[in-house]
Write an enzyme that holds these catalytic residues in place. Structure first.
Site, PDB file in Angstrom:
ATOM      1  N   GLY A 157      36.263  22.705 -18.354  1.00  0.00           N
ATOM      2  CA  GLY A 157      34.748  21.531 -18.360  1.00  0.00           C
ATOM      3  C   GLY A 157      35.717  19.789 -18.243  1.00  0.00           C
ATOM      4  O   GLY A 157      36.929  20.063 -18.342  1.00  0.00           O
ATOM      5  N   GLN A 197      36.254  11.001 -19.089  1.00  0.00           N
ATOM      6  CA  GLN A 197      37.372  11.749 -18.368  1.00  0.00           C
ATOM      7  C   GLN A 197      37.844  10.989 -16.852  1.00  0.00           C
ATOM      8  O   GLN A 197      39.134  10.928 -16.562  1.00  0.00           O
ATOM      9  CB  GLN A 197      37.249  12.983 -17.809  1.00  0.00           C
ATOM     10  CG  GLN A 197      37.613  13.613 -19.158  1.00  0.00           C
ATOM     11  CD  GLN A 197      37.877  15.283 -19.554  1.00  0.00           C
ATOM     12  OE1 GLN A 197      36.722  16.240 -19.801  1.00  0.00           O
ATOM     13  NE2 GLN A 197      39.196  15.083 -19.730  1.00  0.00           N
ATOM     14  N   CYS A 206      43.251  20.199 -22.411  1.00  0.00           N
ATOM     15  CA  CYS A 206      42.549  18.772 -22.235  1.00  0.00           C
ATOM     16  C   CYS A 206      43.174  18.172 -20.903  1.00  0.00           C
ATOM     17  O   CYS A 206      44.224  18.042 -20.470  1.00  0.00           O
ATOM     18  CB  CYS A 206      42.482  17.850 -22.771  1.00  0.00           C
ATOM     19  SG  CYS A 206      41.087  17.016 -22.470  1.00  0.00           S
ATOM     20  N   LEU A 207      42.723  18.499 -19.937  1.00  0.00           N
ATOM     21  CA  LEU A 207      42.307  17.284 -18.411  1.00  0.00           C
ATOM     22  C   LEU A 207      43.404  16.209 -18.787  1.00  0.00           C
ATOM     23  O   LEU A 207      44.028  15.743 -18.181  1.00  0.00           O
ATOM     24  CB  LEU A 207      41.720  17.623 -17.336  1.00  0.00           C
ATOM     25  CG  LEU A 207      41.681  18.817 -17.178  1.00  0.00           C
ATOM     26  CD1 LEU A 207      40.025  18.626 -16.213  1.00  0.00           C
ATOM     27  CD2 LEU A 207      42.459  19.517 -16.204  1.00  0.00           C
ATOM     28  N   HIS A 220      34.096  20.708 -27.105  1.00  0.00           N
ATOM     29  CA  HIS A 220      35.667  19.923 -27.097  1.00  0.00           C
ATOM     30  C   HIS A 220      35.400  18.678 -25.755  1.00  0.00           C
ATOM     31  O   HIS A 220      35.100  17.375 -26.572  1.00  0.00           O
ATOM     32  CB  HIS A 220      36.772  20.877 -26.256  1.00  0.00           C
ATOM     33  CG  HIS A 220      37.630  19.959 -25.791  1.00  0.00           C
ATOM     34  ND1 HIS A 220      39.264  20.080 -26.055  1.00  0.00           N
ATOM     35  CD2 HIS A 220      37.305  19.305 -24.511  1.00  0.00           C
ATOM     36  CE1 HIS A 220      39.894  19.747 -25.294  1.00  0.00           C
ATOM     37  NE2 HIS A 220      39.375  19.074 -24.441  1.00  0.00           N
ATOM     38  N   HIS A 276      34.869  14.239 -26.546  1.00  0.00           N
ATOM     39  CA  HIS A 276      35.053  13.141 -25.595  1.00  0.00           C
ATOM     40  C   HIS A 276      33.914  11.820 -25.300  1.00  0.00           C
ATOM     41  O   HIS A 276      34.418  10.643 -24.651  1.00  0.00           O
ATOM     42  CB  HIS A 276      35.280  14.013 -24.054  1.00  0.00           C
ATOM     43  CG  HIS A 276      36.813  14.236 -23.211  1.00  0.00           C
ATOM     44  ND1 HIS A 276      37.763  13.620 -23.679  1.00  0.00           N
ATOM     45  CD2 HIS A 276      36.889  15.939 -23.225  1.00  0.00           C
ATOM     46  CE1 HIS A 276      38.844  14.646 -23.324  1.00  0.00           C
ATOM     47  NE2 HIS A 276      38.315  15.964 -22.534  1.00  0.00           N
TER      48      HIS A 276
END
Ligand code: ZN
Length: 172
Positions: free
Chosen positions: A46, A51, A94-95, A136, A140
């Site tokens: 995701g 991001q 999380c990235l 999640h 963000h």
């Protein structure tokens, strides 16, 4: 499609609240294409637009385990309509918080209303991994990271590790 750099904690942009878009046009579709390619390359399941530094309420996702059969999902201006009071725990990563994982408890199902890739209004009933992933990613959009749910001590340990790994990382 272009792979874009993914912002990592403690980048201040990640704490920004993303704004809704007026609709889905070529600009938004191009963004979603780039986000999807960036997510697959990472690899992750995701990604929210913020991001990659774009403060728009857009999310892409693919939770299919079989990587040969891609099942991309696109959520534009998502709104959670219903959340189950029953909770589920998943070990989340999380990235934007690289190599850090923690068990997080969230409602185990939810209903989300959004615009799809073609700008059509959709209502999705999600449970299990999909529900967790949506929640999640929607965090963000509010500038919230999964580590914010942890105790102060746990969070500061993760932030310390991140700052260490950043200082030794060489990007060429
Ligand atoms: Zn994340």
């Amino acid at each position: 499609m272009t792979i874009r750099p993914i912002l990592t904690e403690p980048n201040k942009l990640l704490r920004q609240v993303s704004k809704p878009v007026d609709g889905v046009g070529v600009e938004e579709q191009t963004l979603m294409n780039d986000m999807l390619e960036t997510m697959y390359a990472a690899p992750g399941i995701g990604l929210a637009a913020i991001q990659i530094g774009v403060p728009k309420r857009i999310i892409v996702m693919d939770i299919s385990a079989d990587k040969t059969k891609k099942e991309p999902r696109y959520f534009v201006n998502p709104v959670i309509k219903n959340k189950n009071i029953i909770k589920a725990k998943y070990e989340e990563g999380c990235l934007s918080v690289p190599n850090q994982f923690a068990e997080i408890e969230r409602p185990n199902s939810c209903e989300v209303e959004y615009l799809d890739y073609d700008g059509k209004k959709q209502l999705l009933k999600a449970d299990g991994l999909l529900a967790t992933c949506i929640q999640h990613e929607m965090d963000h959009l509010e500038g919230i990271l999964f580590i914010d749910y942890l105790s102060k001590l746990k969070k500061s340990m993760i932030l310390k590790k991140l700052s260490k790994s950043n200082s030794t990382r060489i990007i060429v």
